[in-house]
Write a protein that holds these residues in place. Sequence first.
Motif, short mmCIF file in Angstrom:
data_model
loop_
_atom_site.label_atom_id
_atom_site.label_comp_id
_atom_site.label_asym_id
_atom_site.label_seq_id
_atom_site.Cartn_x
_atom_site.Cartn_y
_atom_site.Cartn_z
N ARG A 160 0.85 -1.37 -0.10
CA ARG A 160 -0.07 -0.07 0.08
C ARG A 160 0.96 1.10 0.06
O ARG A 160 0.63 2.33 -0.70
CB ARG A 160 -0.84 0.07 1.32
N HIS A 161 2.00 1.34 0.74
CA HIS A 161 2.81 2.26 0.81
C HIS A 161 3.25 2.60 -0.75
O HIS A 161 3.56 3.70 -0.90
CB HIS A 161 4.03 2.18 1.68
N PHE A 197 0.85 4.03 -3.02
CA PHE A 197 0.53 5.29 -2.49
C PHE A 197 1.76 6.22 -3.30
O PHE A 197 1.36 7.36 -3.78
CB PHE A 197 0.43 5.77 -1.18
N TYR A 199 1.26 6.71 -7.04
CA TYR A 199 0.33 7.54 -7.30
C TYR A 199 0.74 8.96 -6.96
O TYR A 199 0.31 9.93 -7.87
CB TYR A 199 -0.86 7.25 -6.45
N GLU A 200 1.44 9.42 -5.87
CA GLU A 200 1.86 10.60 -5.78
C GLU A 200 2.99 11.19 -6.69
O GLU A 200 2.92 12.26 -7.14
CB GLU A 200 2.58 10.84 -4.36
#
Length: 111
Positions: free
Chosen positions: A58-59, A62, A65-66
């Motif tokens: 998940r990290h 993310f 995505y960023e």
Amino acid sequence: MLIKAKLSSPESDAIDRKALIQQFNHLNHMNPDSFEPQDLDMLIRAATKDLENFDKERHDEFKRYEMMKEHERREYLKTLNEEQKKEEEARYEEMKKKHKDHPKINHPVSR
């Protein structure tokens, strides 16, 4: 369970046995008849490892995505003239400040 999976599958050679066995790596295969404290310890370790892997995935997701969002923002800025860039940068900085200084979450009253 492995035997049932092998028999029920028409392509028995296509079964990934290693992945199937890893689903049950928390079990003590030397003592399949009872659930001992050792089995509980192995189960807790396996669950903890799974949660750590999930958190890491998940990290990483993310983070990607960023990075993609920032890349798209920079590409968008390249298409603007100088005045529009300044306006967009000011709007972006204001948005960052707003996100940083958001109101704190209400905590329950302690008695």
